[in-house]
Enzyme design. Sequence first.
Site, PDB file in Angstrom:
ATOM      1  N   ILE A  12     -12.716  28.234 -12.306  1.00 21.37           N
ATOM      2  CA  ILE A  12     -13.324  28.665 -13.567  1.00 21.37           C
ATOM      3  C   ILE A  12     -13.161  30.164 -13.793  1.00 21.37           C
ATOM      4  O   ILE A  12     -13.265  30.652 -14.925  1.00 21.37           O
ATOM      5  CB  ILE A  12     -14.820  28.274 -13.614  1.00 21.37           C
ATOM      6  CG1 ILE A  12     -15.343  28.379 -15.056  1.00 21.37           C
ATOM      7  CG2 ILE A  12     -15.634  29.129 -12.653  1.00 21.37           C
ATOM      8  CD1 ILE A  12     -16.751  27.875 -15.230  1.00 21.37           C
ATOM      9  N   ALA A  13     -12.868  30.922 -12.732  1.00 24.00           N
ATOM     10  CA  ALA A  13     -12.690  32.369 -12.883  1.00 24.00           C
ATOM     11  C   ALA A  13     -11.533  32.699 -13.819  1.00 24.00           C
ATOM     12  O   ALA A  13     -11.509  33.776 -14.435  1.00 24.00           O
ATOM     13  CB  ALA A  13     -12.472  33.017 -11.525  1.00 24.00           C
ATOM     14  N   ARG A  15     -11.049  31.481 -16.639  1.00 20.92           N
ATOM     15  CA  ARG A  15     -11.573  31.578 -18.005  1.00 20.92           C
ATOM     16  C   ARG A  15     -12.066  32.998 -18.280  1.00 20.92           C
ATOM     17  O   ARG A  15     -11.902  33.514 -19.385  1.00 20.92           O
ATOM     18  CB  ARG A  15     -12.722  30.581 -18.191  1.00 20.92           C
ATOM     19  CG  ARG A  15     -12.352  29.129 -17.925  1.00 20.92           C
ATOM     20  CD  ARG A  15     -11.451  28.569 -19.004  1.00 20.92           C
ATOM     21  NE  ARG A  15     -11.155  27.175 -18.780  1.00 20.92           N
ATOM     22  CZ  ARG A  15     -11.899  26.156 -19.199  1.00 20.92           C
ATOM     23  NH1 ARG A  15     -13.011  26.395 -19.869  1.00 20.92           N
ATOM     24  NH2 ARG A  15     -11.542  24.907 -18.955  1.00 20.92           N
ATOM     25  N   SER A  33     -12.194  37.421  -1.871  1.00 25.97           N
ATOM     26  CA  SER A  33     -12.129  36.085  -1.304  1.00 25.97           C
ATOM     27  C   SER A  33     -12.434  36.190   0.183  1.00 25.97           C
ATOM     28  O   SER A  33     -12.423  37.287   0.762  1.00 25.97           O
ATOM     29  CB  SER A  33     -10.738  35.475  -1.526  1.00 25.97           C
ATOM     30  OG  SER A  33     -10.596  34.249  -0.832  1.00 25.97           O
ATOM     31  N   ARG A  34     -12.698  35.065   0.803  1.00 27.33           N
ATOM     32  CA  ARG A  34     -12.908  35.085   2.256  1.00 27.33           C
ATOM     33  C   ARG A  34     -11.589  35.178   3.009  1.00 27.33           C
ATOM     34  O   ARG A  34     -11.569  35.251   4.231  1.00 27.33           O
ATOM     35  CB  ARG A  34     -13.682  33.835   2.683  1.00 27.33           C
ATOM     36  CG  ARG A  34     -15.088  33.781   2.081  1.00 27.33           C
ATOM     37  CD  ARG A  34     -15.914  32.685   2.710  1.00 27.33           C
ATOM     38  NE  ARG A  34     -17.221  32.553   2.093  1.00 27.33           N
ATOM     39  CZ  ARG A  34     -18.271  33.329   2.366  1.00 27.33           C
ATOM     40  NH1 ARG A  34     -18.140  34.314   3.229  1.00 27.33           N
ATOM     41  NH2 ARG A  34     -19.431  33.132   1.761  1.00 27.33           N
ATOM     42  N   LEU A  71     -19.325  31.007  -7.812  1.00 23.02           N
ATOM     43  CA  LEU A  71     -19.493  30.244  -6.579  1.00 23.02           C
ATOM     44  C   LEU A  71     -20.229  28.930  -6.843  1.00 23.02           C
ATOM     45  O   LEU A  71     -20.804  28.733  -7.912  1.00 23.02           O
ATOM     46  CB  LEU A  71     -20.281  31.078  -5.566  1.00 23.02           C
ATOM     47  CG  LEU A  71     -19.613  32.356  -5.061  1.00 23.02           C
ATOM     48  CD1 LEU A  71     -20.626  33.205  -4.300  1.00 23.02           C
ATOM     49  CD2 LEU A  71     -18.420  32.037  -4.186  1.00 23.02           C
ATOM     50  N   HIS A  76     -25.531  30.997  -6.012  1.00 20.83           N
ATOM     51  CA  HIS A  76     -25.651  31.919  -7.134  1.00 20.83           C
ATOM     52  C   HIS A  76     -26.709  32.992  -6.907  1.00 20.83           C
ATOM     53  O   HIS A  76     -26.454  34.186  -7.121  1.00 20.83           O
ATOM     54  CB  HIS A  76     -25.976  31.153  -8.414  1.00 20.83           C
ATOM     55  CG  HIS A  76     -24.843  30.330  -8.927  1.00 20.83           C
ATOM     56  ND1 HIS A  76     -24.983  29.407  -9.954  1.00 20.83           N
ATOM     57  CD2 HIS A  76     -23.536  30.272  -8.569  1.00 20.83           C
ATOM     58  CE1 HIS A  76     -23.820  28.837 -10.193  1.00 20.83           C
ATOM     59  NE2 HIS A  76     -22.927  29.336  -9.358  1.00 20.83           N
ATOM     60  N   LYS A  94     -23.553  29.461 -14.682  1.00 25.51           N
ATOM     61  CA  LYS A  94     -24.677  28.550 -14.857  1.00 25.51           C
ATOM     62  C   LYS A  94     -24.568  27.415 -13.832  1.00 25.51           C
ATOM     63  O   LYS A  94     -23.454  27.130 -13.342  1.00 25.51           O
ATOM     64  CB  LYS A  94     -24.691  27.998 -16.275  1.00 25.51           C
ATOM     65  CG  LYS A  94     -23.389  27.281 -16.681  1.00 25.51           C
ATOM     66  CD  LYS A  94     -23.274  25.891 -16.083  1.00 25.51           C
ATOM     67  CE  LYS A  94     -21.901  25.342 -16.089  1.00 25.51           C
ATOM     68  NZ  LYS A  94     -21.765  24.148 -15.209  1.00 25.51           N
ATOM     69  N   ASP A 174     -24.259  20.374 -13.208  1.00 19.82           N
ATOM     70  CA  ASP A 174     -22.917  20.783 -13.607  1.00 19.82           C
ATOM     71  C   ASP A 174     -22.721  20.764 -15.116  1.00 19.82           C
ATOM     72  O   ASP A 174     -22.237  21.741 -15.690  1.00 19.82           O
ATOM     73  CB  ASP A 174     -21.872  19.890 -12.940  1.00 19.82           C
ATOM     74  CG  ASP A 174     -20.468  20.408 -13.138  1.00 19.82           C
ATOM     75  OD1 ASP A 174     -20.224  21.578 -12.806  1.00 19.82           O
ATOM     76  OD2 ASP A 174     -19.617  19.661 -13.629  1.00 19.82           O
TER      77      ASP A 174
END
Length: 323
Positions: A12-13, A15, A33-34, A71, A76, A94, A174
């Site tokens: 979704i990032a 977007r 990022s990890r 995440l 969140h 959200k 979701d």
Amino acid sequence: MIRWGILSTARIADRIVDGARGAEHAQITAVGSRDLTRARAWADERGIEHAYGSYEELLASDEVDAIYIPLPNSMHVEWSIQALEAGKHVLSEKPLARDPEQVERAFDAADRTGKLLMEAFMWRFHPQTEEVVRLVRDGSIGELRVIRAAFGFNLPWLENVRWDPALEGGALMDVGCYCVSAARLIAGAQPERVSGEQVLGGGGVDARFTGLLRFPGDVLATFDCGMDVHRRNQLEVVGSEGTIFVPSPWQTPLGARIVLTRDGEPEELTPESVDPYTRELEEFGRAVEGGDAPRIGRADALGQARTIDALYRAAESGAAVSL
């Protein structure tokens, strides 16, 4: 100009990355990022200058003013608080949380640090949504009576995080949260009482959820959502003298469209089609730079969490829950 860092490479990032390209007050400057290799590859593909191999490094970066958090739901609040305490403004996907106390914790951290926190309901920033609210408030359909909303899709991959109860997955969290947000926005109030029914799936989360909300003034709202259903995406507002139907309220890939019906005569309205992520980032930037209150603040996020929490309690108990 607000310099943004993205906490993870969640799908979704993209977007937000696309939305920032059309925003005057936003620039994506970093991703964390990890895994540094993944972060660097993701950043290079999108033309982002800085990449970090841990979330902590991103939060410590002097190249970033604000953090976008895409995440899983259960993360969140904790990462919002860490980002706020690192001196960053935060836009969290959200729902911020299903636990009202956790929402309070996050906004307490924002107040304590003097930074801005906002829950990312991008659909609220679309002109289509603003037009629906205007029509209701202007009395275009008479007295508000009933709100109906639906959002569902088919997600057969059980390894997806949305099927994981430990990550606060589930249909209500979701996609049903959009329906709850719509009902609260259009009614202009918090529900007085809610009822809910759910069907469990995956690792034990709600695969389908239906809810009934009663608002002040005898306004009723119903919704259904699901992660094992054919795609559904619609909103209807019923008044004493007309109806408003939105065939694509949450996402508008084919353009914005509203059907207003009065005296049996439908009228099609076509609000401006824009990228709601761009408008979300622009308004966030103006709030940061000008000190204005964001469109979605503590009261709204807390009301959302209280309603979701009550719906889950109603479904689990089999009885209506008063708020």
